[in-house]
Design an enzyme around this catalytic site. Sequence first.
Site, mmCIF file in Angstrom:
data_model
loop_
_atom_site.group_PDB
_atom_site.id
_atom_site.type_symbol
_atom_site.label_atom_id
_atom_site.label_comp_id
_atom_site.label_asym_id
_atom_site.label_seq_id
_atom_site.Cartn_x
_atom_site.Cartn_y
_atom_site.Cartn_z
ATOM 1 N N ASP A 80 -38.384 14.168 1.808
ATOM 2 C CA ASP A 80 -39.547 14.351 0.952
ATOM 3 C C ASP A 80 -39.951 15.825 0.882
ATOM 4 O OD1 ASP A 80 -41.772 12.836 -0.447
ATOM 5 O OD2 ASP A 80 -42.970 13.959 1.000
ATOM 6 N N GLU A 100 -23.224 15.069 14.157
ATOM 7 C CA GLU A 100 -22.955 14.560 15.515
ATOM 8 C C GLU A 100 -22.652 13.074 15.476
ATOM 9 O OE1 GLU A 100 -26.429 15.119 17.892
ATOM 10 O OE2 GLU A 100 -26.375 17.296 17.650
HETATM 11 C C1 GLC Z 1 -43.045 13.237 -2.860
HETATM 12 C C2 GLC Z 1 -43.168 11.742 -2.953
HETATM 13 C C3 GLC Z 1 -44.535 11.404 -3.454
HETATM 14 C C4 GLC Z 1 -45.559 11.941 -2.469
HETATM 15 C C5 GLC Z 1 -45.361 13.421 -2.222
HETATM 16 C C6 GLC Z 1 -46.118 13.873 -1.005
HETATM 17 O O1 GLC Z 1 -43.115 13.844 -4.095
HETATM 18 O O2 GLC Z 1 -42.134 11.229 -3.743
HETATM 19 O O3 GLC Z 1 -44.698 10.027 -3.653
HETATM 20 O O4 GLC Z 1 -46.848 11.727 -2.970
HETATM 21 O O5 GLC Z 1 -44.016 13.732 -1.983
HETATM 22 O O6 GLC Z 1 -45.519 13.380 0.155
#
Ligand code: GLC
Length: 535
Positions: free
Chosen positions: A222, A271
Amino acid sequence: MTQHLADALTSDSGLPTTTGTRPGWWREAVIYQVYPRSFADSNGDGMGDLEGIRSRLPYLKELGVDAVWLSPFYASPQADAGYDVADYRAIDPMFGTLHDADAVIREAHELGLRIIVDLVPNHCSDQHEWFKQALREGPGTPLRERFHFRPGQGDDGELPPNDWESIFGGPAWTRVADGEWYLHLFAPEQPDFNWEHPAVQDEFRSILRFWLDLGADGFRIDVAHGLVKAPGLPDLGRDEQLKLLGNQVLPFFDQDGVHEIYRSWRLVLDEYAGDRIGVAEAWTPSADRTALYLRPDELHQAFNFHYLSTGWDAEALRATIDESLDSMRPVGAPTTWVLSNHDVVRHRTRFGSLERARAAALLMLALPGSAYVYQGEELGLPEVVDLPDEVRQDPSFFKANGQDGLRDGCRVPIPWSGDQAPYGFGEGGSWLPQPAEWAGLSVEVQTGDPASTLELYRAALRIRRERGDLGAGDAVEWLEAPEGVLAFRRGDFVCTVNTTREPVRMPAPGTVLLASGEVTDPGVLGADTAVWWQG
Ligand code: GLC
Ligand code: CA
């Protein structure tokens, strides 16, 4: 520890590590995104959960995908639907237990499906132990250094430390009771980690190992572009910063320093046996800069948001496809394709019709590389545009980069069966209301109907699997085609896509393998229709 957990720790999943003769299962994998709260609810509380996912794995196997990416299911106050993680090694009770997560991974592996978990390293929840402790200990204490705490500007420190704006709107800083401010690129409940701090780096390598030990085949990372901030956190010097996201390198996005982090993660991934992967959610100014995340010693794939942001327009699509393929070639990474996810308006609604959504799916699945399918797109679900304000839960809305609008409309629980809501999603209700028309879009209704979108996806994935070559390679051979039509060859396979609202006359390049709409005359390509040919 349960026996199978112990097995997972000591043995490889037993899955093949290559597809055909080409190394790397992920290079041409079709990866299905499950949004846990909206997939299947096992206990009738209206909220999807891990046991619901486990019970529906056979559906995903039958659909014909290779892997499943699970959006976050970790312990979280759900300020941003789980992208605010309070404990990276615990499951939120709303989704189940660690035992349930283990069962999902184990049973998926038994079915030959891989599992990719979502990792949220840019920020945690304000309920994470480190952050709570940092707040308690006060200014100047060591725990504060794991986040970005700063004194404010102005006579009394009443102004934020710099001019950065949160992606969710408003300043990217929140002031705490003792007067210091902390940085959050997203919601105030999502404090950003300070990735210069060795404890943060160590902690995430340990979290990676925790999930790899449990058998996870990889991570969707993310905000992979956000971890490193420019030294000194310099002002941007302008407002309307959201408009700049993904258009230029910003002091908080796509800083070169992030690559060091992914190099160190790659060592951890390597790993482990079984080809474990990292997939970057990286918003960068160009496909070339995205490719930097995929150098051979970094991550494996990145979402192709340039493709997702391209409209239903032959010329624009062709340009994006070429650019995407060209930019990945130098780093030897597969291109990826994606039309929908939990942050954007569903592509059926974006493109304006089910016909186009179906054609777009066949186009995507005919391109070399890996494709991402978001739950419900195989049912042709539209965006739910008329949710009442009081049921919405999205903390914000994105204003740029195709992420325009509240994000709940693409997160409505999907219909499985029956003619009454929640349409087999569970035995109780559903956390967001489902439209009445969804009775006609359920898995049950569509199964066995050759004209349904579900059977179109199943057939496409079957052909893709049987042929084994559609996802391979890094190029397409464009064929001459009338305006508004895309036509390309891949060996003895041809894909034609008419993006116009009128049927187009063009010679049949072979015999029809699959079509997104009716083909009454092989010499005529229907409006908003894609056809796969053996030729
Ligand atoms: C990414 C995720 C989204 C979230 C953001 C903050 O863009 O896909 O859903 O709100 O990150 O974590
Ligand atoms: Ca539930």
